[in-house]
Every structure is written in structure tokens, then in C-alpha cells.
Design an enzyme around this catalytic site. Sequence first.
Site, mmCIF file in Angstrom:
data_model
loop_
_atom_site.group_PDB
_atom_site.id
_atom_site.type_symbol
_atom_site.label_atom_id
_atom_site.label_comp_id
_atom_site.label_asym_id
_atom_site.label_seq_id
_atom_site.Cartn_x
_atom_site.Cartn_y
_atom_site.Cartn_z
ATOM 1 N N ARG A 106 0.837 -1.190 0.000
ATOM 2 C CA ARG A 106 0.000 0.000 0.000
ATOM 3 C C ARG A 106 0.877 1.247 0.000
ATOM 4 N NH1 ARG A 106 -5.088 1.659 -1.177
ATOM 5 N NH2 ARG A 106 -6.149 2.741 0.509
ATOM 6 N N THR A 385 -9.459 0.352 -10.065
ATOM 7 C CA THR A 385 -8.544 -0.552 -9.392
ATOM 8 C C THR A 385 -8.569 -1.780 -10.267
ATOM 9 O OG1 THR A 385 -9.041 0.348 -7.227
ATOM 10 C CG2 THR A 385 -8.283 -1.906 -7.245
ATOM 11 N N ASN A 405 -6.305 4.331 -7.160
ATOM 12 C CA ASN A 405 -7.519 4.884 -6.571
ATOM 13 C C ASN A 405 -8.495 5.253 -7.690
ATOM 14 O OD1 ASN A 405 -9.256 5.345 -4.520
ATOM 15 N ND2 ASN A 405 -8.633 7.447 -4.171
ATOM 16 N N ASP A 427 -8.013 8.195 0.314
ATOM 17 C CA ASP A 427 -8.528 7.095 1.144
ATOM 18 C C ASP A 427 -8.355 7.368 2.633
ATOM 19 O OD1 ASP A 427 -9.616 5.508 -0.780
ATOM 20 O OD2 ASP A 427 -7.924 4.134 -0.945
ATOM 21 N N GLY A 477 -13.503 -1.363 -7.023
ATOM 22 C CA GLY A 477 -14.823 -0.808 -6.698
ATOM 23 C C GLY A 477 -14.861 -0.025 -5.402
ATOM 24 N N GLY A 478 -13.685 0.328 -4.855
ATOM 25 C CA GLY A 478 -13.682 1.103 -3.609
ATOM 26 C C GLY A 478 -14.453 0.366 -2.531
#
Length: 573
Positions: A106, A385, A405, A427, A477-478
Site C-alpha cells: 500500500r 482498481t 484509486n 482514502d 470498486g472502492g
Amino acid sequence: MSIRKPSSALVLRSLLVPFLCVLATQADAQSTWTAGWATRGMVVSDCGLASEAGVSILESGGNAADAAAATAFALAVTFPAAGNIGGGGFALVHKADGGDAALDFREVAPNAAHRDLYLDEQGKVVNGLSTDTHLAAGIPGSVDGLLRLHEDHGSGLVDRAQVLAPAIRLARDGFPLSFWAAYVLNAYRGKLETDEAARRIFLRGDGQLWQPGDVLKQPDLADALERISQQGRDGFYKGVTAELWVEEMERGNGIATLEDLAGYDSKYRDPVRGEFRGYEILSMSPPSSGGILVLQLLEIMDGFPLEEWEWNSSSYVHAFAEACRRVYADRAEHLGDPDHWEVPVPGLLDPEYLEARMADMSLERATPSTAVSSGTPTPREPDETTHFSVVDKEGNVVSCTTTLNARFGSGIVVDGTGILLNNEMDDFSAKPGVPNLYGLVGNEANAIAAGKRMLSSMSPTIVLHDGHPRLVLGSPGGSRIITSVAQVILNHLVFEMPIAQAVAVPRVHAQWLPDRVYYEPFGMALDTRKRLEELGHELAEMEEIGRVNAIEVQPNGFYAGPDVRGGGASAGY
Ligand code: DON
């Protein structure tokens, strides 16, 4: 040609374009493209050419980790909207010998970042700062993570140059756009033309819209990939690429420095584990919220008579939405980077705790999500994503989700590298209670801090039976990633849908705030929707909920579950 989203049928047809080109240009390629089944190895990703790149590595003796790294680097070229080396992600590995690993690559906040980074003098969030500017970029983790995946989990039979070769070739020689790839580039023309370097690469030179079959070449990206191939992580986090990244930051008032880049380090986490109807579910731990929430949803749903209710009945959707309200409320309060915030993982997964959380649920009425604006905007723009799944003939599997993102990240290219800046900083919770791109709110746990990882929803997941992989899946898809992954698992394990169907059927989504249940077109009959409204749910149609790329492993082979919502394509041999 107008900018229109291709129908699934067109998407499927368009997949043939790169397919035929691969056959035409690589007559010696040995792998077999497959609509859905293979026996020795398989990759399912958002792009056929990238799946093919992964399978070519399997064929030359590599294992699932080697193939996953090659697929991801190829996606950085063929799916610039999300595949990336300017962003980050997570990879979950299950080894045939039983070992598991959860690799966290990340992005992190630059050292000069602080909790009020996106606030004006009055303490209000400045619109667009965390999404459309140089300040939106976290320090990218993809290159470190993918190289580590290859080094630590690869077969040892395929070297770094081989892993990067397909990506470099696709970038340098160019590749034919599928219908879907052309659609995505055209749809984001407005965003991409505002940045000069992005415009030069991602808009056609003659000002026309891209057509399927047009060839996209990315020579700067080819050079950047070449530096990684030759020098490893130093070819990205130091030297030319790092210097160009920092120059780009200086041009656009960004805050990332050479020290930030050189200091990036991907990390191993303990995967989260749960049990569902005799299957072991392995998923991504914090700093993703994904694994915990998927497990919470499955545990809660297991308490209901799902088969009796049937798939997507009003009772089923009601219970699912009620569960979502509660687990997303937990997310906002309790989840963040575990290096900065103590996440009560066992407590959140405790069946007794979850039972207590559902105790006030009624089958006869919806529970309103408390306070805060029900007018919270739905996502302002589609986002991006990419997830891919890999299996090899030994039974090693990799489930990997990476992201910039939003689609094309901030839309800003680091001039001279062809690399898009992620806008992952969005985020974080810019301010308590203020929703991000996905309508998600957060608190202290996910406040911005130097060197901290922003909370994610990415949920690369592996389902095991008797220690052997049964499903490999994940989604973009968050916030919708979590509900998409949970529904595909329920579709397959409870409603016994074959994986292709479990992925294709319409999905629903809910997330505490906004207090609304979303459904995909054709997802629920009118009388089901009416019943849900009677129960007190506010409903809204959403064009697309997640885009799952999955593989089902059976004794007689691997079955592909590419998502027809996008360019999902399997390759196998
Ligand atoms: O990490 C996250 O949760 C988000 N940045 C993922 C974004 C995403 O999935 C967009 N995709 N459609």
C-alpha cells in the site's frame, strides 16, 4: 463515435481484438487462450494481453508468484486506468506446501503529510485537493511489492528480466486497444487532457477518439520499466525515475521527496482467516478493511436461512443491507493502518460480537443509519482498481489487487516516465465525518499522518477446502469491493453457482453511510424493490458494483470467472 459504455456483448467481442493480434504477432506462442477452463495454469485479469503475459511465464517454468508479477507489470501498460507502477496494492499468496503470505504494498503518506493537509484556514476540506493534485499522491508501493512477490515467492527459475519482458515489449512496441480499453481512454479524455504529459500519451495525436484496434505505444514507460528490470527497486525508488518523480512534485506543489521514495518498504501482514460452511476464507488484513469486513459479512449472513430465502430475494437483500450498515460503521471507527492504530481484529471477528451487533435487527423494518447527511453524494466519478487471480499447476495461487484509486489516479503523469500519479491520499479521512470518493467516512483511526498507510477496502481473497484452494478472487470498486467479494462467495458456496455465473449475476451494495441500498440494472425485480422500500430501505440503481476476476479450482481443472462488467479475460494452458 460517441463515448458510450460498451455492452457486455461488445466487451466480449472486443476481447477478440487483442486475442487475434496476439495470435498474429506471436505465432510461436504456446499458450492456449481459453474461454473458461485450463488444466495447468490460469490467469484471470482485466486485460487479455496481461493474462497472456502471466501464462507465458507459467509456461516457461515460473510459478503463480512469478506469473502474478508479470501480469501486474503488463497491466501497468495495457490498463493504465488502474494497472500501475505509480500506485499500490495487496497480494495474498497460498503455497501448495500450505504456507500463506499477505504482502502489503500500500502507498504511504509522505513525511511532510499531516492530518490537516486538505483543510483550508477555516478547517474545511478543500475540494479536489486529495484527488486531482500532486498532493493526492501517496508514495507508491507497487514496484517494491511486485519485486518482493517475485523474489520471495517465485520459483527461482524465472529472473526479473523475464518477469518484466512482456510489459516492456507491450509498452515499447505498443498494443492494440480492446473495445473496453478504447472506451475507458475516451471516457476520461477530459481528465487526461488537462495534464500535458498525460495528454501526449493517452490522447490520440490527431485529436480523434480512440478506436478498438488502435495501437497505444508508451516509450517513456518502457524506459521506466527497463530501469526496474536492470536495477530492481533502485531503478524506481532511486536514480532517474525517482528524480523525475520529485521534479514533477516540485512543478505541482507536491510534497514527496527523494527520501520518501528511497524509504518505501512493502510489509508482510498476517492474513485474516475465517470459516464459512466448512471452507477456510483467507483475506487481506489491515491496512485494508476488506478482509475483516468480508469475513464479518459472511459470518453474519450464515445466521440466516439463505437457501430458503433464495438469491436476491427481498429478505436476502434486507439482511445483507442490515449487515453492511453495521460492519461499515465498524470500519469508520475501528480500522486504520495497524502500525499507527490498534485495530481490534479478533474482537471484530468474534461471532458473539457479531451476533450482538445484529441483535437489534428486525426482519420487518430497516434500521436507519444514524445521523450525518443522507444526502452524502454517491461516488463523483467511476473509479479504478484492478484485480487478478493466478493459479499454477503445483497448486500455488496468488490473489492480487492493485490501484491508483480513481481512474488514471489524479490524471497527472510524471513527465518523462509515463507513470501516473495515484490519488490514494483520498482514502484517508481528510476530516472526521467528511466522505471520500466512495462516500466512506472515518475518524481518528484513519486520520492522515506522516508515513502512515491509508485505509483500503481491497480484498484479495482465497477460499480453501481441506487446505486446498477452491476460489481465488477479488475486485475493484472502492467500498463496493467488500460487498462484491462477499456476494460472489455466497453465490458460489451457498447458491451453488458456477464461478462464471457467480461473478456475472447482478450485485447489491450498502455501506452504513449513505443510508441507501444500491442495485445493479436487472438486479432486482420490481416487487422485490417495492418490498424493500416497504421495509424502509431507500434504493438507488448503480451501473456497476465491483468487477471481480476469479478462478474456481476443481479436481479436473481451473474454471475462469472473468467479469463481463469490464475487459476481464482469462488465459490458461
Ligand atoms: O484502496 C481502496 O479501497 C481504494 N483506493 C480502491 C479504489 C478502487 O477500488 C477503485 N475501483 N474501482
